[in-house]
Design an enzyme around this catalytic site. Structure first.
Site, PDB file in Angstrom:
ATOM      1  N   HIS A  68       1.931   4.728   4.173  1.00  0.00           N
ATOM      2  CA  HIS A  68       1.030   5.460   3.414  1.00  0.00           C
ATOM      3  C   HIS A  68       1.453   6.928   3.223  1.00  0.00           C
ATOM      4  O   HIS A  68       1.415   7.380   1.938  1.00  0.00           O
ATOM      5  CB  HIS A  68      -0.521   5.306   3.674  1.00  0.00           C
ATOM      6  CG  HIS A  68      -1.195   3.980   4.010  1.00  0.00           C
ATOM      7  ND1 HIS A  68      -2.135   3.880   4.476  1.00  0.00           N
ATOM      8  CD2 HIS A  68      -0.451   2.861   3.553  1.00  0.00           C
ATOM      9  CE1 HIS A  68      -2.586   2.428   4.286  1.00  0.00           C
ATOM     10  NE2 HIS A  68      -1.409   1.693   3.832  1.00  0.00           N
ATOM     11  N   SER A 111       0.785  -1.332   0.001  1.00  0.00           N
ATOM     12  CA  SER A 111       0.045  -0.039  -0.038  1.00  0.00           C
ATOM     13  C   SER A 111       0.813   1.233  -0.090  1.00  0.00           C
ATOM     14  O   SER A 111       0.311   2.278  -0.430  1.00  0.00           O
ATOM     15  CB  SER A 111      -1.006   0.128   1.223  1.00  0.00           C
ATOM     16  OG  SER A 111      -0.348  -0.336   2.338  1.00  0.00           O
TER      17      SER A 111
END
Length: 281
Positions: free
Chosen positions: A257, A204
């Site tokens: 992230h 991610s």
């Protein structure tokens, strides 16, 4: 018929053809064996008019006018005048490249081996001491990005990796995607280690880098042929905020992230500067 343009994105080609059709410029699409889409103008006497629209499209390929033309048409299919028909697997493979495909297969293989009971986490996880990355286990700074802990986690990340990574690799080359992959895996992994220790994994952080990179590249330099709607940037920010607020109901690698998003934005800005100064051709 007269050739107008060749694109490597069938959906974008169809949107442009739909837009031309609204202007009375009837065109047809064909596809060659390499997956490139050829746009042909049926009425050759209107070539100059159509060519002006081609230059306008190349300057702003992501302008909403083209997608709106497809919506008005009410048909999501790409229509080819001739050429080979390809199934779902062929469509998936045509939208990818060697780096994109290799990472896809690696993530699937690692998840499958973990599901069978092999200790993949112990082999691939971030080391317990940051100093270990300076020795023989340097590769463990990258490999946590290839590990996923649930099927949903895997599917979500791989879809976006395939879509965004495939877009970057097709338009900008394997070297650009590989650079983004390595930088956006290692540096966010280090940030995440500082925040939570070594128990994390997933692609991610790289996905966030690609989202940010593709979105800002489309805003700064649409002629590169990549971009995302502004709504995707909003989604990225909202998801970040929800993660940091601990409102997602599951552990989230927030620093990975955030680090990935910053790297993607910075890389897009740097690439645009190189374009403006003539160092990137």
């Amino acid at each position: 018929m007269k050739a107008l343009l060749v694109l490597d994105d069938p959906r974008r080609a169809q949107a442009f053809v739909d837009y031309l059709g609204e202007a009375g410029l009837h065109c047809e699409l064909t596809q060659d064996d390499s997956g490139n889409v050829h746009i042909w103008l049926v009425d050759e006497t209107r070539y100059e008019e159509a060519h002006r629209e081609v230059k306008r499209f190349l300057a702003e390929p992501l302008h909403p006018r083209y997608q709106e033309a497809s919506w008005k048409r009410g048909d999501s299919q790409v229509h080819f005048a001739d050429g080979p028909q390809r199934g779902l697997l062929g469509d998936v493979l045509r939208q990818t490249g060697p780096v994109n495909l290799l990472v896809l297969l690696a993530c699937l293989a690692i998840y499958g081996l973990s599901w069978l009971g092999l200790p993949m986490f112990g082999v691939l996880s971030f080391p317990a001491q940051l100093s270990d990355l300076l020795g023989a286990q340097f590769w463990r700074g990258f490999t946590p990005a290839l590990m996923h802990f649930s099927l949903m986690h895997l599917v979500f990340n791989l879809f976006w990796w395939w879509y965004l990574g495939g877009m970057v690799e097709r338009r900008l080359g394997s070297g650009k995607l590989l650079t983004l992959l390595l930088v956006a895996a290692v540096l966010p992994n280090v940030l995440q280690f500082w925040e939570s220790g070594p128990r994390f994994g997933g692609l991610s952080g790289v996905v966030y880098a690609l989202l940010a990179y593709v979105w800002l590249s489309g805003r700064l330099n649409p002629a590169r042929g990549i971009g995302l709607p502004d709504g995707m940037a909003v989604f990225m920010v909202v998801w970040l905020v929800l993660g940091f607020a601990d409102m997602l109901g599951t552990p989230v690698a927030n620093m990975a992230h955030l680090g990935g998003a910053v790297i993607g934005l910075l890389q897009a800005w740097l690439d645009n500067r190189r374009t403006l100064t003539g160092r990137e051709r």
